[in-house]
Design a protein around this motif. Structure first.
Motif, short mmCIF file in Angstrom:
data_model
loop_
_atom_site.label_atom_id
_atom_site.label_comp_id
_atom_site.label_asym_id
_atom_site.label_seq_id
_atom_site.Cartn_x
_atom_site.Cartn_y
_atom_site.Cartn_z
N UNK A 77 -11.02 27.36 -28.95
CA UNK A 77 -11.37 27.64 -27.55
C UNK A 77 -12.81 27.30 -27.22
N UNK A 78 -13.54 28.26 -26.64
CA UNK A 78 -14.92 27.98 -26.22
C UNK A 78 -15.93 27.98 -27.36
N UNK A 79 -15.54 28.53 -28.52
CA UNK A 79 -16.53 28.83 -29.57
C UNK A 79 -17.33 27.65 -30.14
N UNK A 80 -16.73 26.47 -30.32
CA UNK A 80 -17.51 25.38 -30.94
C UNK A 80 -18.38 24.58 -29.97
N UNK A 81 -18.63 25.10 -28.76
CA UNK A 81 -19.40 24.39 -27.74
C UNK A 81 -18.78 23.07 -27.33
N UNK A 121 -17.76 24.25 -22.55
CA UNK A 121 -18.09 25.64 -22.90
C UNK A 121 -16.91 26.59 -22.68
N UNK A 122 -15.69 26.03 -22.65
CA UNK A 122 -14.49 26.87 -22.58
C UNK A 122 -14.22 27.48 -21.22
N UNK A 123 -14.93 27.00 -20.20
CA UNK A 123 -14.78 27.63 -18.88
C UNK A 123 -13.63 27.05 -18.07
N UNK A 124 -12.81 26.23 -18.73
CA UNK A 124 -11.66 25.63 -18.07
C UNK A 124 -12.01 24.25 -17.56
N UNK A 125 -11.19 23.26 -17.90
CA UNK A 125 -11.48 21.91 -17.44
C UNK A 125 -10.63 20.88 -18.15
N UNK A 168 -21.65 22.70 -16.08
CA UNK A 168 -22.03 22.89 -17.49
C UNK A 168 -22.42 21.54 -18.11
N UNK A 189 -20.88 19.34 -28.79
CA UNK A 189 -21.34 18.22 -27.95
C UNK A 189 -22.71 17.71 -28.37
N UNK A 246 -9.29 23.61 -22.03
CA UNK A 246 -10.44 24.45 -22.46
C UNK A 246 -11.70 24.12 -21.66
#
Lengths: 185, 283
Positions: free
Chosen positions: B182-186, B242-246, B47, B274, B239
């Motif tokens: 979470x993933x919402x704010x990019x 893009x919230x995909x875990x990391x 990402x 970002x 998070x």
């Protein structure tokens, strides 16, 4: 996680094999809609009227692109935050929609609908609007031009890169990914 | 009294606004490159790679980095010994914003709060700009600009804590806000924190904190240490891009602090995606 190339419209078999975390390159026709357009689609369904496109097997992209430069099909076109469509998506899924592309969390009702009626929620990279636009070959406003960036567009896409967030089995990549990397004190 | 012509002001601001839509500033690029190097998750890494590719493509082809080209936000410091001739500073900034958004093929994103209709035809294309004025000594006009997207603004929060909650309370509040987002704010995001003042001062400070160059230290050593501590805590949330875990959720934490009422501890968290599109000019 696996990688797939898929062409719309999507079938139950297509979406059922996808797992959260899989990468899919989508080709074919997809439709754009944000909150305002979703509201109108759901109103049409409730009134029993015909929709501006066939929902069966369809993929809807949550996007409000920038205006195209002269000679180009579309401007920058990354995903918008999806929760604003949460109250509408389950109804569309019940009526045949198979895929949604956006970014950010969905509510339980959407996840349940994905499971019950076999549909998937794909994540695209937010803020990568210039890059994503490269996979959009054609764009045409087919309904609600008065909504401007929120009008419904028919897009022809080639290898549009998306990641499966919510699959038909009840998995959620956001929860899985976060659980894997969360550090608890 | 030094004089600046209205048209010159319009020209400078317009150029800045147009450039910022397609050119990610050096500080944001460096911070994302660093996150890319440090990220442990392969998914998040891919990402981040897309985000960097997008930034390079946008700059090369002069395309908007993101379809959400934002509301135009300005912090303007006007020297007491400078005067704009031929029109007001506010009009000049609004005119520059409208022209830049139209001519740059950027999106008009201002609408009515209730019926949500776009205001481009009655107020102006992507108008009004959000302008915060400050009067300062000197004969210069300093303009800081950011194109602020909606996704990260939507997860921003403010509160007034009890003084006894102190720094621990602030940290917990920030952590809750970012966890809920979470993933919402990019992500990866920059977190602006405004502390103290009154309710609205905290909010405004949290916005202004986002204008600081990412990667620069806070001039106040106590705040600098607090920023690092909060950043570390937030990156434990897992998070990721893009919230995909990391491991790389937060690129930077910036704090601005103000004196406050003896009874209060206002705290505001303003989140920046970002695509941290900001710039500044001094005239």
């Amino acid at each position: 996680m696996a990688e797939y190339h898929m062409t719309t419209p999507l079938s139950d078999e297509d979406v059922s094999k996808l797992q959260a975390g899989d990468i899919v390159y989508l080709s074919g026709t997809i439709y754009t809609a944000r909150d305002a357009a979703h509201k109108r689609l759901v109103d049409l369904i409730e009134k029993g009227e015909q929709l501006p496109f066939d929902l069966k097997g369809s993929v809807i992209y949550f996007v409000g692109p920038t205006p195209p430069k002269p000679g180009e099909p579309i401007g920058s076109a990354g995903p918008t935050t999806s929760y604003r469509m949460d109250s509408y998506s389950p109804i569309l899924i019940e009526h045949g929609q198979k895929g949604m592309i956006g970014k950010g969390k969905r509510n339980q009702a959407v996840k349940d609908a994905c499971k019950k009626y076999k549909a998937v929620y794909f994540g695209a990279t937010g803020g990568a609007g210039a890059l994503i636009a490269k996979s959009i070959k054609k764009a045409e406003v087919i309904a609600y031009p008065e909504l401007g960036p929120e009008a419904i567009r028919r897009l022809e896409v080639e290898n549009f890169p998306v990641t499966v967030i919510n699959d038909t089995h009840g998995n959620d990549l956001y929860e899985m990914g976060r659980a894997k990397y969360e550090v608890k004190d | 009294m030094r004089e600046i012509a209205y048209d010159d002001l319009v020209k400078s601001v317009k150029a800045m606004v147009m450039h910022t839509a397609s050119h990610l500033p050096e500080d944001a690029l460096k911070a994302i490159e660093e996150a890319y190097r440090n990220e442990k998750s392969e998914v998040a890494k891919s990402v981040l790679k897309q985000i960097l590719d997008n930034a390079h493509l946008a700059a090369e082809e002069d395309r908007p980095l993101c379809q959400d080209t934002g509301l135009a936000v300005f912090f303007v410091k006007v020297g007491e010994d400078v005067k704009v001739t031929g029109g007001s500073i506010r009009d000049a900034i609004n005119q520059a914003t409208e022209e830049a958004y139209k001519e740059g093929f950027l999106r008009a994103s201002t609408c009515d709060c209730f019926d949500r209709h776009n205001l481009k035809d009655e107020v102006g294309y992507n108008l009004p700009a959000i302008i915060h004025f400050d009067l300062v000594p000197g004969d210069r006009i300093e303009i800081e600009y950011a194109a602020k997207g909606g996704g990260s603004e939507n997860v921003s929060r403010a509160t007034v804590l009890a003084p006894a909650q102190g720094k621990e309370g602030i940290k917990n509040f920030v952590k809750q806000v970012i966890s809920d987002a979470g993933p919402n704010p990019c992500p990866p995001i920059i977190v602006g924190i405004g502390i103290g003042g009154t309710f609205e001062v905290a909010a405004k400070s949290s916005k202004h904190a986002l204008f600081r160059e990412a990667g620069t230290p806070n001039p106040d050593p106590e705040l600098d240490a607090f920023e690092k501590e909060i950043k570390e805590e937030l990156n434990k949330l897992g998070i990721g891009a893009m919230g995909m875990g990391g491991t790389q959720t937060v690129l930077a934490v910036h704090i601005e602090k103000n004196p406050c009422h003896i009874a209060s501890l206002p705290v505001s968290v303003n989140v920046q995606c970002h695509s941290s599109r900001h710039s500044h000019i001094t005239l």
